[in-house]
Design a protein around this motif. Structure first.
Motif, PDB file in Angstrom:
ATOM      1  N   SER A  43       0.839  -1.195   0.000  1.00  0.00           N
ATOM      2  CA  SER A  43       0.000   0.000   0.000  1.00  0.00           C
ATOM      3  C   SER A  43       0.872   1.241   0.000  1.00  0.00           C
ATOM      4  O   SER A  43       2.095   1.171   0.220  1.00  0.00           O
ATOM      5  CB  SER A  43      -0.902   0.004   1.233  1.00  0.00           C
ATOM      6  OG  SER A  43      -0.121   0.160   2.417  1.00  0.00           O
ATOM      7  N   TYR A  44       0.251   2.394  -0.221  1.00  0.00           N
ATOM      8  CA  TYR A  44       0.984   3.665  -0.209  1.00  0.00           C
ATOM      9  C   TYR A  44       1.637   3.868   1.153  1.00  0.00           C
ATOM     10  O   TYR A  44       2.810   4.260   1.246  1.00  0.00           O
ATOM     11  CB  TYR A  44       0.013   4.807  -0.511  1.00  0.00           C
ATOM     12  CG  TYR A  44       0.682   6.145  -0.721  1.00  0.00           C
ATOM     13  CD1 TYR A  44       1.069   6.547  -1.997  1.00  0.00           C
ATOM     14  CD2 TYR A  44       0.932   6.995   0.356  1.00  0.00           C
ATOM     15  CE1 TYR A  44       1.693   7.775  -2.196  1.00  0.00           C
ATOM     16  CE2 TYR A  44       1.552   8.223   0.172  1.00  0.00           C
ATOM     17  CZ  TYR A  44       1.932   8.607  -1.113  1.00  0.00           C
ATOM     18  OH  TYR A  44       2.553   9.813  -1.301  1.00  0.00           O
ATOM     19  N   LYS A  45       0.882   3.568   2.214  1.00  0.00           N
ATOM     20  CA  LYS A  45       1.405   3.735   3.567  1.00  0.00           C
ATOM     21  C   LYS A  45       2.577   2.791   3.825  1.00  0.00           C
ATOM     22  O   LYS A  45       3.576   3.176   4.438  1.00  0.00           O
ATOM     23  CB  LYS A  45       0.296   3.475   4.591  1.00  0.00           C
ATOM     24  CG  LYS A  45       0.729   3.671   6.033  1.00  0.00           C
ATOM     25  CD  LYS A  45      -0.431   3.413   6.989  1.00  0.00           C
ATOM     26  CE  LYS A  45       0.017   3.576   8.448  1.00  0.00           C
ATOM     27  NZ  LYS A  45      -1.102   3.301   9.391  1.00  0.00           N
ATOM     28  N   GLN A  46       2.472   1.550   3.357  1.00  0.00           N
ATOM     29  CA  GLN A  46       3.560   0.591   3.552  1.00  0.00           C
ATOM     30  C   GLN A  46       4.824   1.011   2.805  1.00  0.00           C
ATOM     31  O   GLN A  46       5.935   0.791   3.284  1.00  0.00           O
ATOM     32  CB  GLN A  46       3.112  -0.802   3.098  1.00  0.00           C
ATOM     33  CG  GLN A  46       2.133  -1.464   4.052  1.00  0.00           C
ATOM     34  CD  GLN A  46       1.625  -2.780   3.530  1.00  0.00           C
ATOM     35  OE1 GLN A  46       1.380  -2.954   2.324  1.00  0.00           O
ATOM     36  NE2 GLN A  46       1.453  -3.753   4.426  1.00  0.00           N
ATOM     37  N   ALA A  47       4.647   1.623   1.645  1.00  0.00           N
ATOM     38  CA  ALA A  47       5.799   2.115   0.890  1.00  0.00           C
ATOM     39  C   ALA A  47       6.548   3.166   1.716  1.00  0.00           C
ATOM     40  O   ALA A  47       7.790   3.174   1.773  1.00  0.00           O
ATOM     41  CB  ALA A  47       5.354   2.701  -0.442  1.00  0.00           C
ATOM     42  N   GLN A  48       5.804   4.034   2.382  1.00  0.00           N
ATOM     43  CA  GLN A  48       6.424   5.057   3.226  1.00  0.00           C
ATOM     44  C   GLN A  48       7.089   4.425   4.446  1.00  0.00           C
ATOM     45  O   GLN A  48       8.170   4.842   4.868  1.00  0.00           O
ATOM     46  CB  GLN A  48       5.371   6.075   3.660  1.00  0.00           C
ATOM     47  CG  GLN A  48       4.833   6.918   2.504  1.00  0.00           C
ATOM     48  CD  GLN A  48       3.809   7.941   2.964  1.00  0.00           C
ATOM     49  OE1 GLN A  48       2.967   7.657   3.813  1.00  0.00           O
ATOM     50  NE2 GLN A  48       3.882   9.150   2.394  1.00  0.00           N
ATOM     51  N   GLU A  49       6.447   3.410   5.009  1.00  0.00           N
ATOM     52  CA  GLU A  49       7.015   2.725   6.171  1.00  0.00           C
ATOM     53  C   GLU A  49       8.312   2.008   5.825  1.00  0.00           C
ATOM     54  O   GLU A  49       9.158   1.781   6.704  1.00  0.00           O
ATOM     55  CB  GLU A  49       5.997   1.736   6.736  1.00  0.00           C
ATOM     56  CG  GLU A  49       4.788   2.410   7.378  1.00  0.00           C
ATOM     57  CD  GLU A  49       3.712   1.410   7.773  1.00  0.00           C
ATOM     58  OE1 GLU A  49       3.812   0.238   7.346  1.00  0.00           O
ATOM     59  OE2 GLU A  49       2.781   1.792   8.511  1.00  0.00           O
ATOM     60  N   LEU A  50       8.475   1.655   4.557  1.00  0.00           N
ATOM     61  CA  LEU A  50       9.709   0.996   4.109  1.00  0.00           C
ATOM     62  C   LEU A  50      10.719   2.017   3.591  1.00  0.00           C
ATOM     63  O   LEU A  50      11.679   1.663   2.905  1.00  0.00           O
ATOM     64  CB  LEU A  50       9.394  -0.037   3.013  1.00  0.00           C
ATOM     65  CG  LEU A  50       8.600  -1.273   3.479  1.00  0.00           C
ATOM     66  CD1 LEU A  50       8.279  -2.179   2.299  1.00  0.00           C
ATOM     67  CD2 LEU A  50       9.390  -2.051   4.533  1.00  0.00           C
TER      68      LEU A  50
END
Length: 307
Positions: free
Chosen positions: A71-78
């Protein structure tokens, strides 16, 4: 150029191998680590149900080699982000709520407990649509070598045919190799995924053989209105043509010993049909010779002009 006798000898060898029994056919390439099944890049969890087919189709159409999504949020978390202008894909998710008592009892006097379900849709992006990601170690593991040595004669044959009416070729098949008549295009795994250069060119020749059936070439795909679905008689005949053609072309470049057993094993499932219709192998071999001649014609013509 191989002679008619050489073609007949190859055909005879394949049939004899089928009659005597062969080792099981093996897929001549390796799937990239983490790429074979759609999964979440952050958690490693596989997608399920309709999501699997949806993400496979999207990856194929957009040419993604990876089957890792987030997800977009997971991309940021990574530590990264989704590239500007990239469009995501919806996946569906059923969320199970906490069990709760209805206040009623069943026939045995036990409380009736129900669960709530909530249907949700999420937008996910392929990791190739993102930048700056620090992916988990499992996403970076690969047993695929980095280098690939071409077989010059095989490359010359394929390149000349492709440039003269042949299909486009893209190494974006992930874990598949196939020909699409609708777009006159061949899709393959990356060259370095194959067990060796011989296996790569054998697979390429097989798919190029299918492409000769295009209506603009030999027209095998337009000769009948019968659907060419998997398992149909027409499908079986076309696969025989493609694999015989592959064997003929491999003979041209001297890699028959490497591919003949696998060709025989590949055709093994049609041995019953071959026995029931003795003309099937002859017809397939005849069409295969036409296909091989068509593929070879461009290179032979170029050599004549150069001479």
């Amino acid at each position: 150029m191989a002679t008619r006798k050489q073609y007949e000898a190859i055909t005879k060898n394949i049939i004899e191998a089928l009659e005597s029994g062969t080792v099981p056919w093996h897929k001549p390439w390796t799937a990239p680590a983490g790429n074979a099944f759609p999964h979440n890049a952050a958690t490693g969890r596989r997608y399920s149900g309709l999501n699997v087919f949806t993400l496979w189709i999207v990856a194929e159409r957009k040419g993604f080699e990876s089957q890792a999504w987030l997800s977009y949020k997971q991309a940021q978390e990574l530590g990264g982000n989704v590239k500007k202008g990239e469009k995501g894909q919806f996946v569906q998710f059923w969320q199970v709520g906490k069990p709760w008592e209805t206040g009623d009892v069943d026939s045995k006097g036990k409380p009736i407990i129900k669960k709530s379900f909530m249907f949700r849709m999420y937008t996910v992006f392929n990791v190739e649509q993102c930048e700056g990601l620090t992916l988990p170690k499992r996403e970076n593991i690969s047993n695929i070598p980095e280098d690939f040595d071409v077989i010059e004669e095989a490359e010359a044959i394929a390149s000349a045919y492709i440039a003269n009416g042949g299909p486009t070729v893209a190494h974006n098949g992930g874990d598949e190799a196939y020909y699409l008549p609708s777009s006159h295009s061949v899709h393959l795994p990356k060259q370095t995924q194959f067990d060796g250069k011989e296996e790569y060119y054998s697979t390429l020749f097989h798919e190029l053989a299918h492409s000769t059936g295009h209506q603009s070439l030999l027209g095998r795909f337009s000769e009948s209105s019968e659907s060419m679905h998997f398992g149909s008689e027409r499908y079986s005949k076309e696969e025989l043509v493609a694999e015989f053609t592959n064997a003929f072309l491999c003979a041209e470049v001297g890699i028959t010993d490497t591919t003949l057993n696998n060709s025989a094993a590949y055709i093994q499932s049609w041995l019953k049909a071959l026995k029931e219709d003795y003309t099937l192998a002859l017809t397939a071999a005849s069409r295969a010779q036409k296909a091989a001649n068509l593929i070879l014609a461009a290179k032979n013509k170029a050599e004549e002009v150069a001479a």
